[in-house]
Design an enzyme around this catalytic site. Sequence first.
Site, PDB file in Angstrom:
ATOM      1  CG  ASP A  12      -2.040   0.984   1.118  1.00 30.28           C
ATOM      2  OD1 ASP A  12      -2.290   1.497   0.005  1.00 30.28           O
ATOM      3  OD2 ASP A  12      -2.678   1.272   2.150  1.00 30.28           O
ATOM      4  N   GLY A  13       0.357   2.302  -0.649  1.00 30.32           N
ATOM      5  CA  GLY A  13       1.020   3.608  -0.578  1.00 30.32           C
ATOM      6  C   GLY A  13       1.614   4.103  -1.885  1.00 30.32           C
ATOM      7  CG  ASN A  14       2.373   1.520  -5.289  1.00 32.17           C
ATOM      8  OD1 ASN A  14       3.324   1.422  -4.544  1.00 32.17           O
ATOM      9  ND2 ASN A  14       1.944   0.536  -6.054  1.00 32.17           N
ATOM     10  CG  HIS A  29       0.268   2.385  -9.383  1.00 34.64           C
ATOM     11  ND1 HIS A  29      -0.018   1.832  -8.162  1.00 34.64           N
ATOM     12  CD2 HIS A  29      -0.797   3.162  -9.699  1.00 34.64           C
ATOM     13  CE1 HIS A  29      -1.208   2.241  -7.754  1.00 34.64           C
ATOM     14  NE2 HIS A  29      -1.701   3.055  -8.663  1.00 34.64           N
ATOM     15  CD  GLU A  59     -12.883  -5.414  -2.304  1.00 34.32           C
ATOM     16  OE1 GLU A  59     -11.682  -5.738  -2.418  1.00 34.32           O
ATOM     17  OE2 GLU A  59     -13.780  -6.244  -2.033  1.00 34.32           O
ATOM     18  CD1 TRP A  61     -12.514  -5.336 -10.177  1.00 33.68           C
ATOM     19  CD2 TRP A  61     -11.781  -4.408 -12.079  1.00 33.68           C
ATOM     20  NE1 TRP A  61     -11.836  -6.300 -10.875  1.00 33.68           N
ATOM     21  CE2 TRP A  61     -11.379  -5.766 -12.054  1.00 33.68           C
ATOM     22  CE3 TRP A  61     -11.424  -3.638 -13.186  1.00 33.68           C
ATOM     23  CZ2 TRP A  61     -10.648  -6.349 -13.085  1.00 33.68           C
ATOM     24  CZ3 TRP A  61     -10.696  -4.213 -14.214  1.00 33.68           C
ATOM     25  CH2 TRP A  61     -10.312  -5.560 -14.152  1.00 33.68           C
ATOM     26  NE  ARG A  63      -7.165   1.867  -6.260  1.00 33.35           N
ATOM     27  CZ  ARG A  63      -6.036   1.991  -5.610  1.00 33.35           C
ATOM     28  NH1 ARG A  63      -4.961   2.369  -6.252  1.00 33.35           N
ATOM     29  NH2 ARG A  63      -5.962   1.743  -4.336  1.00 33.35           N
ATOM     30  CG  LEU A 122       9.817 -16.966  -4.544  1.00 34.43           C
ATOM     31  CD1 LEU A 122       9.612 -17.025  -3.027  1.00 34.43           C
ATOM     32  CD2 LEU A 122      10.274 -15.564  -4.927  1.00 34.43           C
ATOM     33  NE  ARG A 172      -3.009  -1.650   4.198  1.00 36.50           N
ATOM     34  CZ  ARG A 172      -4.201  -1.791   3.641  1.00 36.50           C
ATOM     35  NH1 ARG A 172      -4.958  -2.804   3.970  1.00 36.50           N
ATOM     36  NH2 ARG A 172      -4.654  -0.908   2.765  1.00 36.50           N
ATOM     37  NE  ARG A 178      -8.228   0.112   4.462  1.00 34.70           N
ATOM     38  CZ  ARG A 178      -8.199   1.434   4.634  1.00 34.70           C
ATOM     39  NH1 ARG A 178      -8.613   1.977   5.760  1.00 34.70           N
ATOM     40  NH2 ARG A 178      -7.791   2.229   3.660  1.00 34.70           N
ATOM     41  CB  SER A 180      -7.610  -4.364   2.099  1.00 33.14           C
ATOM     42  OG  SER A 180      -7.369  -3.131   2.717  1.00 33.14           O
TER      43      SER A 180
HETATM   44  C1  FPP Z   1      -1.832   0.053  -3.485  1.00 34.27           C
HETATM   45  O1  FPP Z   1      -1.384   1.386  -3.384  1.00 34.27           O
HETATM   46  C2  FPP Z   1      -1.226  -0.574  -4.635  1.00 34.27           C
HETATM   47  C3  FPP Z   1      -1.919  -1.110  -5.683  1.00 34.27           C
HETATM   48  C4  FPP Z   1      -3.396  -1.115  -5.772  1.00 34.27           C
HETATM   49  C5  FPP Z   1      -1.212  -1.680  -6.837  1.00 34.27           C
HETATM   50  C6  FPP Z   1       0.030  -2.438  -6.537  1.00 34.27           C
HETATM   51  C7  FPP Z   1       0.824  -2.520  -7.769  1.00 34.27           C
HETATM   52  C8  FPP Z   1       2.172  -2.492  -7.860  1.00 34.27           C
HETATM   53  C9  FPP Z   1       3.068  -2.490  -6.687  1.00 34.27           C
HETATM   54  C10 FPP Z   1       2.857  -2.435  -9.158  1.00 34.27           C
HETATM   55  C11 FPP Z   1       2.448  -3.475 -10.100  1.00 34.27           C
HETATM   56  C12 FPP Z   1       2.846  -4.822  -9.688  1.00 34.27           C
HETATM   57  C13 FPP Z   1       3.115  -5.800 -10.540  1.00 34.27           C
HETATM   58  C14 FPP Z   1       3.506  -7.132 -10.005  1.00 34.27           C
HETATM   59  C15 FPP Z   1       3.092  -5.623 -11.997  1.00 34.27           C
HETATM   60  P1  FPP Z   1      -2.460   2.550  -3.509  1.00 34.27           P
HETATM   61  O2  FPP Z   1      -2.525   2.955  -4.938  1.00 34.27           O
HETATM   62  O3  FPP Z   1      -3.755   2.117  -2.897  1.00 34.27           O
HETATM   63  O4  FPP Z   1      -1.774   3.679  -2.660  1.00 34.27           O
HETATM   64  P2  FPP Z   1      -2.507   4.830  -1.811  1.00 34.27           P
HETATM   65  O5  FPP Z   1      -3.085   4.178  -0.588  1.00 34.27           O
HETATM   66  O6  FPP Z   1      -1.373   5.743  -1.499  1.00 34.27           O
HETATM   67  O7  FPP Z   1      -3.524   5.441  -2.717  1.00 34.27           O
END
Ligand code: FPP
Length: 224
Positions: A12-14, A29, A59, A61, A63, A122, A172, A178, A180
């Site tokens: 989480d956090g991208n 991302h 969930e 979807w 976005r 792995l 997480r 949470r 999720s």
């Molecule tokens: C949650 O952060 C992250 C995601 C919904 C996507 C995760 C995807 C990647 C790490 C990259 C793609 C991975 C692969 C294997 C191709 P958020 O967007 O909910 O962050 P926020 O809470 O800051 O909004």
Amino acid sequence: MNPLRHVAIIMDGNGRWGLKYKNSRNAGHKAGLKTVEKIIKETIKHKVKFLTLYAFSTENWRRPKKEINFLFSLLETFLTNRVDELHNQDIKLKIIGEKSFSEKLNNLLNNAEKKTFRNKKLQLNLALNYGSKFELINAFKKLKKNNKKINEKNLSLFLQTKNIPDPEILIRTGDTKRLSNFLLWQLAYSEIFFEKKLWPEFNEKDYTKIIKKFKNIKRNFGNI
Ligand code: FPP
């Protein structure tokens, strides 16, 4: 020391990282994918046999379409460019979740799973279009359809994580506490680590620290 076979991660956090440093959620991302690559390598170093990454929930979807399209194009590029490398590193890729994407993405996923099926170092489980409640309901329906007794062993045979040990660790990132809708059954006895850092900031050192901490926890499983 506690044995460790399986680590599960909610990355989480991208979005927040991307907005903060690049004024774009999608840039977050992209940076998150770099962390994925680092953590895969580190997992192998620690000789952990299973790594499950929550990449897209049922969930997600909700976005904006632009973000969803970006995430899937990132995944397509990853599969196109990186599957040979995963294969050479003896990594088995498995998708958990419903594979109902574009024909191109479904084919890439199926081919990657097929190609890496016999690999042993792995097992990398990517949770894509995954929701734990949906998985559980489906498993109960299958138990009923097959006239099987409802018990833990039989239920686990109908989960998408069949033949995968339950995670000993859930991490997480992103300073949110949470689950999720992630592996609700499988996480029943996992040690949970909530990490303040956003996923693109999370690194090998943070990961190793968690693993070390886990190894020294007294795990009672209800006993004393
Ligand atoms: C949650 O952060 C992250 C995601 C919904 C996507 C995760 C995807 C990647 C790490 C990259 C793609 C991975 C692969 C294997 C191709 P958020 O967007 O909910 O962050 P926020 O809470 O800051 O909004």
